[in-house]
Design a protein around this motif. Structure first.
Motif, PDB file in Angstrom:
ATOM      1  N   LYS A  17       0.824  -1.217   0.000  1.00 45.77           N
ATOM      2  CA  LYS A  17       0.000   0.000   0.000  1.00 45.77           C
ATOM      3  C   LYS A  17       0.854   1.262   0.000  1.00 45.77           C
ATOM      4  O   LYS A  17       0.585   2.191  -0.766  1.00 45.77           O
ATOM      5  CB  LYS A  17      -0.913   0.047   1.242  1.00 45.77           C
ATOM      6  CG  LYS A  17      -1.821  -1.139   1.400  1.00 45.77           C
ATOM      7  CD  LYS A  17      -2.610  -1.057   2.687  1.00 45.77           C
ATOM      8  CE  LYS A  17      -1.778  -1.119   3.938  1.00 45.77           C
ATOM      9  NZ  LYS A  17      -1.071  -2.399   4.148  1.00 45.77           N
ATOM     10  N   SER A  18       1.864   1.283   0.882  1.00 46.17           N
ATOM     11  CA  SER A  18       2.708   2.476   0.968  1.00 46.17           C
ATOM     12  C   SER A  18       3.457   2.686  -0.344  1.00 46.17           C
ATOM     13  O   SER A  18       3.594   3.818  -0.819  1.00 46.17           O
ATOM     14  CB  SER A  18       3.704   2.349   2.131  1.00 46.17           C
ATOM     15  OG  SER A  18       3.012   2.146   3.336  1.00 46.17           O
ATOM     16  N   THR A  19       3.910   1.582  -0.929  1.00 48.05           N
ATOM     17  CA  THR A  19       4.625   1.640  -2.203  1.00 48.05           C
ATOM     18  C   THR A  19       3.696   2.166  -3.303  1.00 48.05           C
ATOM     19  O   THR A  19       4.083   3.041  -4.088  1.00 48.05           O
ATOM     20  CB  THR A  19       5.138   0.225  -2.571  1.00 48.05           C
ATOM     21  OG1 THR A  19       5.907  -0.279  -1.479  1.00 48.05           O
ATOM     22  CG2 THR A  19       5.982   0.238  -3.819  1.00 48.05           C
ATOM     23  N   MET A  40      -1.936   6.004   7.568  1.00 46.49           N
ATOM     24  CA  MET A  40      -2.688   5.602   8.768  1.00 46.49           C
ATOM     25  C   MET A  40      -1.735   5.149   9.874  1.00 46.49           C
ATOM     26  O   MET A  40      -2.024   5.286  11.063  1.00 46.49           O
ATOM     27  CB  MET A  40      -3.630   4.445   8.383  1.00 46.49           C
ATOM     28  CG  MET A  40      -4.587   3.988   9.448  1.00 46.49           C
ATOM     29  SD  MET A  40      -5.089   2.247   9.196  1.00 46.49           S
ATOM     30  CE  MET A  40      -3.854   1.391  10.180  1.00 46.49           C
ATOM     31  N   ASP A  41      -0.585   4.611   9.445  1.00 45.27           N
ATOM     32  CA  ASP A  41       0.453   4.125  10.365  1.00 45.27           C
ATOM     33  C   ASP A  41       0.928   5.149  11.372  1.00 45.27           C
ATOM     34  O   ASP A  41       1.438   4.791  12.429  1.00 45.27           O
ATOM     35  CB  ASP A  41       1.695   3.748   9.537  1.00 45.27           C
ATOM     36  CG  ASP A  41       1.698   2.301   9.171  1.00 45.27           C
ATOM     37  OD1 ASP A  41       0.691   1.643   9.447  1.00 45.27           O
ATOM     38  OD2 ASP A  41       2.716   1.854   8.603  1.00 45.27           O
ATOM     39  N   GLY A  42       0.799   6.424  11.028  1.00 49.14           N
ATOM     40  CA  GLY A  42       1.202   7.490  11.948  1.00 49.14           C
ATOM     41  C   GLY A  42       0.376   7.487  13.226  1.00 49.14           C
ATOM     42  O   GLY A  42       0.760   8.110  14.223  1.00 49.14           O
ATOM     43  N   SER A  74       7.888   5.770  12.031  1.00 47.34           N
ATOM     44  CA  SER A  74       9.283   5.453  11.729  1.00 47.34           C
ATOM     45  C   SER A  74       9.526   3.963  11.893  1.00 47.34           C
ATOM     46  O   SER A  74       9.347   3.414  12.985  1.00 47.34           O
ATOM     47  CB  SER A  74      10.206   6.238  12.666  1.00 47.34           C
ATOM     48  OG  SER A  74      11.503   5.673  12.609  1.00 47.34           O
ATOM     49  N   ARG A  75       9.948   3.314  10.815  1.00 50.01           N
ATOM     50  CA  ARG A  75      10.268   1.880  10.890  1.00 50.01           C
ATOM     51  C   ARG A  75      11.636   1.664  11.533  1.00 50.01           C
ATOM     52  O   ARG A  75      11.990   0.532  11.865  1.00 50.01           O
ATOM     53  CB  ARG A  75      10.222   1.242   9.497  1.00 50.01           C
ATOM     54  CG  ARG A  75       8.816   1.105   8.950  1.00 50.01           C
ATOM     55  CD  ARG A  75       8.638  -0.153   8.108  1.00 50.01           C
ATOM     56  NE  ARG A  75       7.292  -0.202   7.543  1.00 50.01           N
ATOM     57  CZ  ARG A  75       6.264  -0.802   8.130  1.00 50.01           C
ATOM     58  NH1 ARG A  75       6.430  -1.417   9.282  1.00 50.01           N
ATOM     59  NH2 ARG A  75       5.076  -0.788   7.580  1.00 50.01           N
ATOM     60  N   GLU A  76      12.415   2.753  11.702  1.00 47.28           N
ATOM     61  CA  GLU A  76      13.691   2.637  12.410  1.00 47.28           C
ATOM     62  C   GLU A  76      13.447   2.718  13.914  1.00 47.28           C
ATOM     63  O   GLU A  76      13.928   1.911  14.687  1.00 47.28           O
ATOM     64  CB  GLU A  76      14.661   3.757  11.990  1.00 47.28           C
ATOM     65  CG  GLU A  76      15.235   3.591  10.592  1.00 47.28           C
ATOM     66  CD  GLU A  76      14.216   3.896   9.493  1.00 47.28           C
ATOM     67  OE1 GLU A  76      13.490   4.912   9.628  1.00 47.28           O
ATOM     68  OE2 GLU A  76      14.108   3.117   8.523  1.00 47.28           O
ATOM     69  N   THR A  95      -4.506   8.666   1.550  1.00 52.03           N
ATOM     70  CA  THR A  95      -4.313   8.058   2.863  1.00 52.03           C
ATOM     71  C   THR A  95      -4.309   6.548   2.682  1.00 52.03           C
ATOM     72  O   THR A  95      -5.072   6.014   1.872  1.00 52.03           O
ATOM     73  CB  THR A  95      -5.373   8.546   3.879  1.00 52.03           C
ATOM     74  OG1 THR A  95      -4.996   8.059   5.182  1.00 52.03           O
ATOM     75  CG2 THR A  95      -6.785   8.096   3.551  1.00 52.03           C
ATOM     76  N   GLU A  96      -3.389   5.872   3.372  1.00 50.11           N
ATOM     77  CA  GLU A  96      -3.261   4.423   3.144  1.00 50.11           C
ATOM     78  C   GLU A  96      -3.013   3.699   4.452  1.00 50.11           C
ATOM     79  O   GLU A  96      -2.346   4.220   5.333  1.00 50.11           O
ATOM     80  CB  GLU A  96      -2.141   4.147   2.129  1.00 50.11           C
ATOM     81  CG  GLU A  96      -0.782   4.753   2.449  1.00 50.11           C
ATOM     82  CD  GLU A  96       0.130   3.862   3.252  1.00 50.11           C
ATOM     83  OE1 GLU A  96      -0.182   2.677   3.418  1.00 50.11           O
ATOM     84  OE2 GLU A  96       1.158   4.382   3.738  1.00 50.11           O
ATOM     85  N   GLY A  97      -3.602   2.501   4.549  1.00 49.40           N
ATOM     86  CA  GLY A  97      -3.401   1.700   5.751  1.00 49.40           C
ATOM     87  C   GLY A  97      -4.304   0.478   5.741  1.00 49.40           C
ATOM     88  O   GLY A  97      -5.140   0.298   4.859  1.00 49.40           O
TER      89      GLY A  97
HETATM   90 MG   LIG Z   1       2.735   0.678   4.773  1.00 48.03          MG
END
Ligand SMILES: [Mg+2]
Ligand SMILES: Nc1ncnc2c1ncn2[C@@H]1O[C@H](COP(=O)(O)OP(=O)(O)OP(=O)(O)O)[C@@H](O)[C@H]1O
Length: 227
Positions: free
Chosen positions: A40-42, A65-67, A117-119, A138-140
């Motif tokens: 989705k993010s891609t 949405m991950d935020g 942040s994935r880090e 918006t994605e999630g």
């Molecule tokens: Mg994603």
């Protein structure tokens, strides 16, 4: 109308989004839903980049949405850290409120939006700030969820002008998610356990929302097939 079985390119998808957004009063909000690891993010970044390149202007930006993941401290305090990623480990109410603010704020006035942040494995407040952008993607995972699956999420769909669902075969996401967990520091065994006991259960919830989307897409080589 989208035709089932037809292959479409990223630039055709961007052009479709642009056509829909033109003539729409106020901001146009596209939602991209799909199971964890679907891409989705891609896809959201790809459509944004194609649309902006074709327009020669920054018309579109991504609102993840991950935020709205709850912080690790909050999840730990509630004993929910191991369940991170499930629908109630996000702040659905804040996501809905911020989406609504984005719709209601005239373009030009800043609206801060958290990213993830994935880090750090934590949300980043104000990770992106929307200014003029007339098109928001918006994605999630949980954009199309009904309240019987988890409370609060059903308020999202009415705020979206169009929704796409990114479909992907189970074995593909399974393999991607195991790899990602290993990259994130888990042992192969722990990664497989997390995928089996958590990610795939979330995927099942999301898969049940597929029929609510306006357009269902599946990656096909370099293109996307309408399914
Ligand atoms: Mg994603
Ligand atoms: N079309 C694709 N082909 C192969 N790999 C892909 C494709 N799209 C995404 N990926 C890879 O799959 C993984 C997941 O992609 P992405 O982060 O876009 O998915 P997502 O749906 O946003 O996941 P999440 O729900 O966890 O946020 C990434 O490692 C990405 O590089």
């Amino acid at each position: 109308m989208a035709r089932i079985g037809v292959e479409t390119t990223l630039s055709e998808l961007a052009a479709r989004l642009r056509r829909r957004a033109d003539g729409h009063s106020g901001r146009f909000i596209l939602g991209i839903a799909g199971p964890p690891g679907a891409g989705k993010s891609t896809l959201a970044r790809g459509v944004r980049d194609e649309l902006n390149a074709a327009a020669g202007a920054e018309l579109a930006e991504v609102a993840p949405m991950d935020g709205f993941h709850l912080s690790n401290a909050r999840l730990r305090a509630a004993g929910d850290l191991a369940r991170k990623g499930e629908p109630d480990t996000f702040d659905a109410a804040a996501y809905v409120a911020t989406l609504r603010a984005l719709r209601d704020t005239p373009p030009g006035r800043p609206v801060p939006w958290p990213t993830y942040s994935r880090e750090l494995h934590e949300p980043v407040p104000g990770g992106v700030v929307f200014e003029a952008h007339p098109i928001i993607i918006t994605e999630g995972n949980y954009l199309l969820l009904a309240d019987d699956a988890a409370p609060g999420w059903s308020a999202v769909r009415p705020l979206l002008d169009e929704t796409w669902y990114l479909d992907v075969p189970r074995p593909v996401i399974e393999q991607r998610l195991v790899r990602r967990h290993i990259r994130g520091g888990r042992t192969p065994e722990a990664a497989k356990t997390k995928v089996a006991q958590s990610d795939l259960l979330n995927a099942r919830l999301v898969e049940a929302t597929r029929a609510r989307a306006d357009l269902v897409l599946r990656k096909s080589g370099r293109n996307y097939k309408i399914v």
